[in-house]
Write a protein that holds these residues in place. Structure first.
Motif, PDB file in Angstrom:
ATOM      1  N   ARG A  39      51.493  85.583  42.936  1.00 38.50           N
ATOM      2  CA  ARG A  39      51.455  85.278  44.372  1.00 38.50           C
ATOM      3  C   ARG A  39      52.783  85.590  45.040  1.00 38.50           C
ATOM      4  O   ARG A  39      52.831  85.871  46.234  1.00 38.50           O
ATOM      5  CB  ARG A  39      51.111  83.804  44.601  1.00 38.50           C
ATOM      6  N   ASN A  40      53.857  85.508  44.261  1.00 42.52           N
ATOM      7  CA  ASN A  40      55.193  85.740  44.811  1.00 42.52           C
ATOM      8  C   ASN A  40      55.808  87.037  44.296  1.00 42.52           C
ATOM      9  O   ASN A  40      57.031  87.209  44.366  1.00 42.52           O
ATOM     10  CB  ASN A  40      56.110  84.566  44.446  1.00 42.52           C
ATOM     11  N   PHE A  41      54.982  87.948  43.778  1.00 40.83           N
ATOM     12  CA  PHE A  41      55.513  89.184  43.213  1.00 40.83           C
ATOM     13  C   PHE A  41      56.236  89.975  44.305  1.00 40.83           C
ATOM     14  O   PHE A  41      55.726  90.121  45.428  1.00 40.83           O
ATOM     15  CB  PHE A  41      54.388  90.029  42.618  1.00 40.83           C
ATOM     16  N   PRO A  42      57.455  90.455  44.019  1.00 41.80           N
ATOM     17  CA  PRO A  42      58.268  91.102  45.069  1.00 41.80           C
ATOM     18  C   PRO A  42      57.589  92.295  45.738  1.00 41.80           C
ATOM     19  O   PRO A  42      57.836  92.559  46.916  1.00 41.80           O
ATOM     20  CB  PRO A  42      59.526  91.538  44.303  1.00 41.80           C
ATOM     21  N   ILE A  43      56.766  93.032  45.002  1.00 39.74           N
ATOM     22  CA  ILE A  43      56.048  94.183  45.578  1.00 39.74           C
ATOM     23  C   ILE A  43      54.596  93.754  45.725  1.00 39.74           C
ATOM     24  O   ILE A  43      53.824  93.734  44.762  1.00 39.74           O
ATOM     25  CB  ILE A  43      56.191  95.424  44.679  1.00 39.74           C
ATOM     26  N   ARG A  44      54.200  93.413  46.933  1.00 45.33           N
ATOM     27  CA  ARG A  44      52.927  92.745  47.161  1.00 45.33           C
ATOM     28  C   ARG A  44      51.710  93.531  46.667  1.00 45.33           C
ATOM     29  O   ARG A  44      50.848  92.956  45.996  1.00 45.33           O
ATOM     30  CB  ARG A  44      52.758  92.415  48.657  1.00 45.33           C
ATOM     31  N   PRO A  45      51.563  94.828  46.948  1.00 45.90           N
ATOM     32  CA  PRO A  45      50.373  95.536  46.449  1.00 45.90           C
ATOM     33  C   PRO A  45      50.252  95.475  44.931  1.00 45.90           C
ATOM     34  O   PRO A  45      49.150  95.358  44.392  1.00 45.90           O
ATOM     35  CB  PRO A  45      50.581  96.968  46.947  1.00 45.90           C
TER      36      PRO A  45
END
Length: 821
Positions: free
Chosen positions: A669-675
């Motif tokens: 949910r908090n991954f730096p690269i959203r896609p």
């Protein structure tokens, strides 16, 4: 539909090849067979031809090695070299230190469970068991923790003499040097038992055996150092400490402000080449009583007496207590705990080179020496301390919850208390399994850098949760300090274990995944080493092998994650019995999830990943819980799969799975690269999160095991000090449990008469006497209830003091002198 069949055949063939991790050549064969089957199943001929051509365009350059290396690998090697994060010497040393054990399998996405289950069951030798049943049991009986922590602020002289005489400081020292030569498992069991009676005692014994100079000398010392110091350390003639932590650098040896200058000086009347040391250390356990002090510092050689290099790096030395200029400061007072701890300082303290650990050969290698030895210390002392406290709290809190009654009902029957009891049971089970597994790794010759960080962090954190829940259940019994309180000092000491040997925040955020991602990964470290190799031909060849191995590994984990997610990991080969096979399948799924998310993180973030501490911590949580769950399954197998133990295993296992999915979902949910985070979510959680915290029904079963005597309860409390005695109120409560339970039917019968108004007496003794006279109770039943009353009173009573008893001794002495004057 016939148009899609060839492409579906290729897709399914590719997924099957990735799932089972077959070779590129086998993948090509399987894909060709799948296309043929697709044609036979009604696939369009011309579409199949198109699919075959497209497949050939992909497969041919991959299968033809020279083409692959020149057209694909060489350009990727240039890109990779530019992306490769620059590692400092200290980071490289930390990564290369230690060994990789079963944690490497958990990073593989396809764990080889045979490698875990084939490990021999940890067992003590007859000599080690005799030591536990003899001197360890005896010193526990001698120990009065209230006297140690409140009255003396130290162990009494008779205990100091006893542990020296019986070589408690020499457990890890081989017999050839006068030590006991015990295994790491025995070391673990001794510390575990001592910790269950006194954290001061366990710390005093633990430090010389795992965090002091003895281990450094044993592994790196010169023959002269071994022959001189090890016999003296083994029998207590020398008391050691190790000084690493400083006011400004903490325990970060790479930032030490303490330094030594190579020079000539006088030692024992002779002029020799040596070192002038200037240092300021604090928080050094055993420093106030130590006779030999290990010291970490950075060595400089400005006059080039040892060679052309000026900065010689981190080095370790041994300082005898009487060394001129050495100042051992006054004591620290860590959270009302009485173990000896204090600062050491020195300015231009001269030592000969012979006092450097390992002599001149090990100058500049101090960081590696510390990393390797501290990993062993973290694997035993702190996890064992947490295990001893947790196991004691579990069985005694269970007994107390059955004995203590409110509203005519054992407090353990109230759901709020039961919920806390279940957490205690699950955490104690997990801590005991984890601490034993890491100690066993040391016995197998491993230097478990990553498991030791996992064990240190999670054992101390779960230990803190256990004592917190135990305090909540005990209420005032746990709050009021005194000889009858067996929880208060453990509650006060919990933050100490959290803080020492690398603060837990740092351990979780930086160490577990930071080391594990490279050390445990089957390809990353090999890729890094291949990409930096000096021979260009070897570099290209090896990088090609590791790169495409890594690519296949990543594709496999993506497929396995998705398949496991779709099927809820209900299928697939797994060890175990009918009960635990589903557990192994779940861990197979989470292993693939970890490998997939870790790979993606390293690929997309590169060197920036080490600054993404939240992401690193959450992935470290996944690795940790996988390791903890594996340790619990190994314990279950080693105990011959006891059916009665399943509620504890199930509670702790489901709790681990819940934490794994929570950590994974939070990371994505908090991954730096959203896609990338969205795509990973689809692969990892195609149906969303499914793991739940342990159910109330399971919690009830786990809590009930703590409140009734059984073999399962005995196993959980095995190895802690439960012998009833004047100085062991916890042992008295535990021993009272069976008698209180035996009296419960009689008590219910008696209370029924009381509630019916059939007895006129108002006090308990009078009611018992009247019930016997009226024939409601037999003489034996009255005696049983009277004994139960004494046992219950002992269990629930707390201490009180004359005000003068609580005044500090120094102040009391001053006021007494003033009154006398």
């Amino acid at each position: 539909m016939s148009v899609l069949i060839p492409f579906l055949a290729l897709l399914l063939a590719g997924m099957a090849a990735a799932y089972f991790r077959i070779s590129l050549k086998s993948w090509a064969i399987v894909s060709a067979v799948a296309l043929a089957i697709g044609v036979a199943a009604g696939g369009s001929g011309w579409v199949t031809a198109v699919a075959a051509v497209l497949f050939a365009l992909v497969a041919a350059p991959l299968l033809h090695v020279p083409t692959r290396r020149s057209k694909l690998t060489a350009p990727l090697l240039k890109i990779y070299t530019k992306m490769l994060p620059q590692l400092s010497d200290t980071e490289r040393t930390a990564l290369e230190a230690g060994t990789v054990g079963f944690e490497g399998e958990l990073f593989s996405g396809m764990p080889n469970w045979k490698s875990l289950l084939s490990q021999p069951k940890p067992e003590l030798s007859a000599e080690e068991r005799a030591f536990l049943d003899g001197p360890v049991e005896e010193v526990c009986k001698m120990t009065n923790d209230w006297d140690i922590t409140h009255v003396r602020a130290d162990l009494p002289p008779e205990i100091w003499d006893f542990i020296k005489k019986n070589k408690f400081f020499g457990m890890i020292i081989p017999k050839q040097y006068g030590g006991l030569g015990f295994s790491a498992l025995a070391h673990h069991k001794v510390i575990e038992k001592l910790a269950s009676v006194s954290s001061t005692l366990s710390s005093t014994v633990g430090v010389p055996n795992s965090l002091g100079p003895a281990e450094l000398i044993l592994h790196y010392g010169t023959d002269e150092q071994k022959n001189h110091y090890l016999p003296r350390l083994a029998d207590g003639r020398e008391v050691p400490c190790f000084a690493l932590t400083g006011p400004s650098a903490g325990s970060d040896a790479t930032s030490l402000p303490d330094f030594g200058i190579v020079c000539e000086g006088e030692w024992n009347g002779a002029k020799v080449v040596g070192v002038k040391l200037t240092f300021d250390k604090r928080y050094i356990t055993l420093a106030p009583v130590a006779t030999v002090i290990g010291l970490a510092f950075r060595l400089y050689d400005p006059d080039k007496l040892l060679g052309e290099q000026d900065d010689r790096g981190i080095t370790l030395a041994l300082l005898p207590r009487g060394t001129e200029g050495l100042e051992v400061g006054r004591r620290h007072f860590p959270l009302n705990c009485a173990f000896q701890n204090g600062p050491v300082r020195g300015e231009e303290v001269f030592l000969p080179l012979s006092q450097l650990i390992g002599g001149e050969d090990y100058i500049g290698q101090g960081w590696r020496m510390l990393v390797e030895c501290l990993s062993v210390g973290r694997a035993i002392t702190l996890p064992s301390t947490a295990s001893g406290g947790s196991r004691l709290a579990a069985v005694v809190t269970g007994a107390y919850s059955r004995i203590r009654k409110q509203f005519g009902l054992s407090i353990g029957r109230f759901e709020g208390v039961e919920e806390a009891l279940a957490r205690i049971a699950g955490n104690a089970y997990a801590v005991s399994a984890l601490s034993e597994m890491t100690a066993s790794a040391v016995d197998r010759g491993e230097k478990p850098a990553v498991p030791s960080a996992i064990a240190k962090y999670h054992c101390t954190e779960m230990g803190r949760e256990v004592v917190r829940d135990a305090m909540d259940i005990h209420g005032g019994k746990g709050v009021i300090l005194g000889p009858k309180n067996y929880l208060g000092r453990g509650y006060q000491a919990a933050p100490i274990s959290i803080t020492v040997e690398g603060a837990n925040i740092m351990t979780r955020s930086l160490m577990i995944f930071g080391q594990g991602a490279i050390r445990c990964h089957p390809w990353v470290l090999k890729e890094m080493q291949a990409a930096t190799h000096e021979d260009p031909d070897y570099r290209l060849k090896e990088f090609d092998r590791t790169l495409f191995g890594h690519i296949g590994f990543a594709v496999s984990n993506a497929v396995r994650s998705f398949v496991f997610g779709l099927t809820a990991a209900r299928f697939g080969a797994a060890p175990g019995d009918a009960y635990t096979r589903r557990y192994y399948r779940k861990l197979n799924r989470y292993s693939a999830n970890l490998a997939l998310v870790a790979d993606t993180s390293m690929l997309l973030l590169g060197g920036k990943l080490k600054f993404k501490e939240r992401l690193s911590a959450r992935l470290g949580d996944v690795l940790s819980q996988l390791y903890i769950a594996s340790a619990m399954l190994k314990r279950y197998e080693d105990m011959d799969r006891p059916a009665a133990e399943r509620p504890l295993l199930a509670y702790a296992f489901h709790d681990a799975c819940y934490k794994i999915e929570l950590a994974l979902s939070t990371a994505l949910r908090n991954f730096p690269i959203r896609p990338a985070g969205w795509l990973l979510w689809v692969l990892v959680f195609p149906w969303g999160r499914r793991a739940q915290a342990p159910s109330d029904r399971l919690g009830h079963r786990a809590a009930s095991l703590l409140m009734s005597p059984s073999d399962t309860r005995d196993r959980l409390g095995q190895g802690v000090f439960l012998t009833p005695g004047e100085n062991n109120p916890a042992g008295r409560i535990n021993a009272a449990l069976a008698k209180v339970i035996a009296a419960e039917p009689v008590e219910r019968k008696f209370l029924k008469h009381v509630k019916a108004g059939e007895l006129s007496a108002l006090d308990y003794d009078g009611q018992l006497h009247e019930a016997q006279l009226k024939g409601m109770l037999s003489a034996e039943e009255v005696a049983m209830l009277r004994e139960m009353q004494v046992l219950v009173h002992d269990a629930i009573s707390v201490d009180d003091f004359d005000p003068s008893e609580l005044v500090a001794a120094s102040l009391h002495k001053k006021e007494s002198g003033r009154k006398a004057a």
